[in-house]
Design an enzyme around this catalytic site. Structure first.
Site, mmCIF file in Angstrom:
data_model
loop_
_atom_site.group_PDB
_atom_site.id
_atom_site.type_symbol
_atom_site.label_atom_id
_atom_site.label_comp_id
_atom_site.label_asym_id
_atom_site.label_seq_id
_atom_site.Cartn_x
_atom_site.Cartn_y
_atom_site.Cartn_z
ATOM 1 N N LYS A 293 -23.248 -1.024 -12.599
ATOM 2 C CA LYS A 293 -23.644 -0.665 -11.224
ATOM 3 C C LYS A 293 -22.589 -1.184 -10.249
ATOM 4 O O LYS A 293 -22.048 -2.290 -10.437
ATOM 5 C CB LYS A 293 -25.009 -1.303 -10.952
ATOM 6 N N SER B 175 -32.775 1.326 -7.650
ATOM 7 C CA SER B 175 -31.475 1.624 -7.095
ATOM 8 C C SER B 175 -30.384 1.765 -8.141
ATOM 9 O O SER B 175 -29.307 2.279 -7.837
ATOM 10 C CB SER B 175 -31.092 0.537 -6.081
ATOM 11 N N SER C 205 -35.619 -1.912 -9.398
ATOM 12 C CA SER C 205 -34.354 -1.170 -9.486
ATOM 13 C C SER C 205 -33.750 -1.022 -10.878
ATOM 14 O O SER C 205 -32.803 -0.259 -11.059
ATOM 15 C CB SER C 205 -33.316 -1.776 -8.550
#
Ligand SMILES: *[C@@H]1O[C@H](CO)[C@@H](O)[C@H](O)[C@H]1NC(C)=O
Ligand SMILES: *[C@@H]1O[C@H](CO)[C@@H](O)[C@H](O)[C@H]1NC(C)=O
Ligand SMILES: *[C@@H]1O[C@H](CO)[C@@H](O)[C@H](O)[C@H]1NC(C)=O
Ligand SMILES: *[C@@H]1O[C@H](CO)[C@@H](O)[C@H](O)[C@H]1NC(C)=O
Ligand SMILES: *[C@@H]1O[C@H](CO)[C@@H](O)[C@H](O)[C@H]1NC(C)=O
Ligand SMILES: CC(=O)N[C@H]1CO[C@H](CO)[C@@H](O)[C@@H]1O
Length: 555
Positions: free
Chosen positions: A115, A197, A221
Site C-alpha cells: 500500500k 482503504s 481497511s
C-alpha cells in the site's frame, strides 16, 4: 512430490534434446509444472524457484505484464500506482543468491505489492504518497519498519498499491479513490466497490498482480478489502507490526498486515513482518517471541473451541443483505461441523454504546493532526512544499485539477482534524472510553462471560469497530458472493455495491495478540469451504500473462 518428479523429467528432456527453454515450454508441459499466477501460493512459487522451473526475474516480469494488462488498459482497475524500477535488478541478485547459498526465508525472491502509505526509500525509484500529490517526489528518511523486515527476508517490493487517499482519512470520498491513482475498482464486477482503504492491495491479491500484498488498517481497511475481493487478510494487534515510516492516521489504531489469496500466505507474511521495532514504541509491548504463524495452519484448529456470535447491534443492525446473512448462518453450521461449539448469541456488552459513541472520531482526528504534521516534518525533501496538515488543505484547494476533481472534492476529515487541540483532557477521556468500550466492557467481556476462544461475524457492516478501538486483531476469509440477481446499487459517483458476483468475507476476532489462534480458525474454515475458488473475476479483469509467456524471453 508429483511436481518434483515431473520437473526432473523435464530437465532430462531439455538436456537430451538441447532445446532452448523458451521452445520446450511451448511443448505443453507447462500446465503440469508452472503455477497459474491467478491463484499461485507462496509455497508453489518457492517450489518452482527452488527447482529452477522459473526465476524471480521471470516472476517480476510476469507480474509487471499482468499489471500492465488490467491496470490502465482493459477494465482499468487502477489497483497499482507505481511499479518498482529496481525490481528486476533486485530479483536477479536474489536469484543468484538462491543458487549460491539458498533462500533466506519463504519470501526470498517473492514479489510483494505494498500500500502506498508504507514508506520505501526514494533511491529505489518509487514514491510514498498515500495517494496524494502533496507527497509526490517526497524523500522519506528510510524504509518503513515492515519494509526493512521484508527486504531482510529477501522479498522484492514489486510496487505501490492504490488506496483510498490518506487511508480514507481525507473526507467523504468513495473507497479506493486517490488523487494520484483515480478510482480503483473491483475485479469481480465492472466498477464494483473494491472497499478500502487498502483497495489496491485487495484487488491485486484477488487476481494475482503480485504474489502477496500489504495493507494497513485503522478501522476496517484490511478486513473490508479482503472481504470485497475474495481474499484472506490479517489485521494484526496494534503493536505487533511496526508502523514506523508509514503515513499515519493514529498510533492508537493503525496496524500493517497482509492481504493474500490464502490464510497460509498471510501467515507466512505475518511471521516475517511481526516483531519489535525501536522506531515504534507500541511494538515494545508485544510478547518477546514472534510465533511462527504457519504452525497454526491446522485444519482441525476449531475442534473443541467455543466461538461466539455477537448478534446484538453488529449482526442485527449491521448486516442487512440477505445473501450475507444466509451465508453467515451456513458458516456457523460449518464451524459446528468442524468441532466447535457455537455460542449464539454471545453479545458484546458495550455494543450499543460503541456504535453510538464519537470517541473514536475524536481520538483519530486528534492523532492524525499531530502525527501527520510529524510525518511531513520528517521528510528529507518534499517538492510540493507541504509541511503540515494546514498546508495540505491549502495545497488541495490550490490544485483542484489534481486533488479535487468534480465529485471528489471533500476534505471534511482533514478540516475536522485541523480543528483539534492536541492531547487535551477531552482526548484522554475519549481514548480511555475507547479502551473501556472496545476492551474491558467489549471484546474481553464477551470472551470472558461466555468462555470463548473467538467471536465471529460477517466482515461487512460495523464488525471492525470493536477491534479497531480496542487495537485487537481480526482474521478475514472468503464467505460468499452476491447472487446474480442482487439489486445493483450506487457506492459512489463511479462505483456500485452490491453487485452480482462481488465477494464478501467472514471475520474471526478476539483479544490482544490472539493472531495465532485466529489464523488457525480462519485456516480451518477456509480449507473446509474453499469459498475463494467458487467464483472468478469477470473475464476482462483476469490477466492472461503467465510464467510460460516470459520464461526465456528478454523483453
Ligand atoms: C517517483 O519518484 C521517483 C524518484 O524518487 C521519480 O523518478 C518518479 O518519476 C516518481 N514517479 C512518478 C509517477 O512521478
Ligand atoms: C511512545 O513514545 C512517546 C514519546 O516518544 C510517548 O509519548 C508514548 O507514550 C509512548 N507510547 C508507548 C505505548 O510507550
Ligand atoms: C464516549 O463513550 C462514553 C461511554 O459510552 C459515552 O458516555 C460518551 O458520550 C462518549 N463520548 C463521545 C464524544 O461520543
Ligand atoms: C434471487 O433469486 C433467488 C433464488 O433464485 C430468490 O430467492 C430471490 O428472491 C431473488 N432475489 C431477487 C432480488 O430477485
Ligand atoms: C458526478 O456525480 C453525479 C451523480 O453521482 C453524476 O451524475 C455526474 O455525472 C458526475 N460528474 C462527473 C464529472 O463525473
Ligand atoms: C503502474 C501504473 O499503471 N501506474 C499508473 C497509475 O495511475 C496513474 C494515474 O492514472 C498513472 O499515472 C500511472 O501510470
Amino acid at each position: 512430490m508429483l511436481l518434483f518428479v515431473l520437473s526432473s523429467l523435464f530437465y532430462c528432456f531439455t538436456l537430451v534434446l538441447g532445446l532452448p527453454s523458451s521452445l520446450s515450454w511451448a511443448l505443453g508441459r507447462e500446465e503440469l509444472e508452472l503455477p497459474d499466477l491467478y491463484e499461485a501460493s507462496v509455497l508453489e512459487l518457492q517450489h518452482g524457484l527452488d527447482n529452477g522451473l522459473f526465476s524471480s526475474v521471470d516472476l517480476v516480469k510476469a507480474y509487471f505484464a499482468r499489471i500492465e494488462e488490467v491496470n490502465l488498459k482493459g477494465p482499468a482497475l487502477r489497483a497499482v500506482l507505481e511499479v518498482n524500477p529496481s525490481a528486476l535488478q533486485q530479483a536477479a541478485a536474489l536469484d543468484k543468491e538462491r543458487k549460491i547459498s539458498g533462500k533466506r526465508s519463504l519470501l526470498h525472491g517473492i514479489p510483494v505489492l505494498v500500500k502506498d502509505n508504507i514508506g520505501t526509500v526514494a533511491s529505489e525509484g518509487m514514491n510514498t504518497t498515500a495517494g496524494s500529490f502533496s507527497l509526490l517526489g517526497s524523500v522519506v528518511p528510510e524504509d518503513a519498519g515492515v519494509i526493512k523486515r521484508l527486504r531482510k527476508a529477501g522479498a522484492i517490493i514489486l510496487g505501490k498499491a492504490n488506496l483510498s487517499e490518506f487511508a480514507h482519512f481525507r473526507g467523504n470520498l468513495p473507497s479506493g479513490w486517490s488523487g494520484r491513482g483515480g478510482q480503483n475498482t473491483n475485479a469481480y464486477f465492472p466498477n464494483a466497490d473494491p472497499c478500502g482503504s487498502s483497495s489496491g492491495s485487495g484487488v491485486a491479491a484477488s487476481i494475482g498482480l503480485a504474489a502477496v500484498t500489504l495493507g494497513s488498517e485503522t478501522d476496517g481497511s484490511i478486513t473490508c478489502p479482503a472481504s470485497n475481493n475474495n481474499a484472506a487478510g490479517i489485521k494484526p494487534t496494534v503493536g505487533l507490526t511496526s508502523r514506523a515510516g508509514a503515513v499515519p492516521i493514529s498510533a492508537n489504531q493503525d496496524t500493517i498486515g497482509p492481504i493474500t489469496r490464502s490464510v497460509s500466505d498471510s501467515a507466512i507474511v505475518l511471521s516475517i513482518i511481526a516483531g519489535k521495532d525501536p522506531n515504534d514504541n507500541f511494538t515494545l509491548a508485544q510478547p518477546d517471541i514472534v510465533p511462527d504463524y504457519t504452525t497454526a495452519l491446522n485444519p482441525n484448529a476449531l475442534k473443541g473451541k467455543r466461538i461466539g456470535v455477537p448478534r446484538k447491534v453488529f449482526l442485527d443492525d449491521g448486516v442487512n443483505e440477505p445473501a450475507v446473512v444466509a451465508a453467515f448462518e451456513e458458516a456457523l453450521n460449518t464451524i459446528r461441523t468442524l468441532g466447535a461449539t457455537v455460542v449464539d448469541p454471545a453479545d458484546i456488552p458495550s455494543a450499543q454504546e460503541i456504535v453510538a459513541s464519537d470517541n473514536e472520531t475524536l481520538v483519530l482526528d486528534t492523532d492524525f493532526k499531530v502525527q501527520l504534521n510529524e510525518y511531513y516534518q520528517s521528510l528529507r525533501k518534499n517538492p510540493s512544499g507541504v509541511r503540515s496538515l494546514a498546508d495540505l488543505i491549502a495545497f488541495d484547494n490550490a490544485h483542484p485539477e489534481l486533488e479535487e476533481p468534480v465529485n471528489f472534492t471533500s476534505q471534511s476529515e482533514l478540516i475536522a482534524s485541523q480543528r483539534t487541540n492536541g492531547f487535551d483532557a477531552a482526548y484522554q477521556q475519549a481514548l480511555a472510553f475507547d479502551h473501556e468500550l472496545g476492551r474491558t466492557r467489549g471484546i474481553d467481556a464477551a470472551l470472558h462471560e461466555h468462555k470463548l476462544d473467538a467471536l465471529v461475524l460477517p466482515a461487512t457492516g460495523f464488525t471492525t469497530v470493536p477491534a479497531a478501538i480496542a487495537g485487537y486483531p481480526i482474521v478475514t476469509v472468503p464467505l460468499g458472493f452476491f447472487p446474480n440477481n442482487v439489486t445493483i446499487q450506487s457506492a459512489g459517483p463511479l462505483t456500485v455495491y452490491p453487485a452480482p458476483g462481488v465477494p464478501f468475507g467472514l471475520s474471526f476476532f478476539a483479544g490482544a495478540f490472539s493472531e495465532f489462534e485466529l489464523v488457525g480458525f480462519g485456516f480451518a474454515y477456509e480449507q473446509k469451504t474453499k469459498t475463494r475458488l467458487g467464483r472468478k473475476a469477470f473475464p476482462a479483469a483476469i490477466p492472461k500473462t503467465q510464467l510460460k509467456d516470459v520464461i526465456g524471453r528478454d523483453q
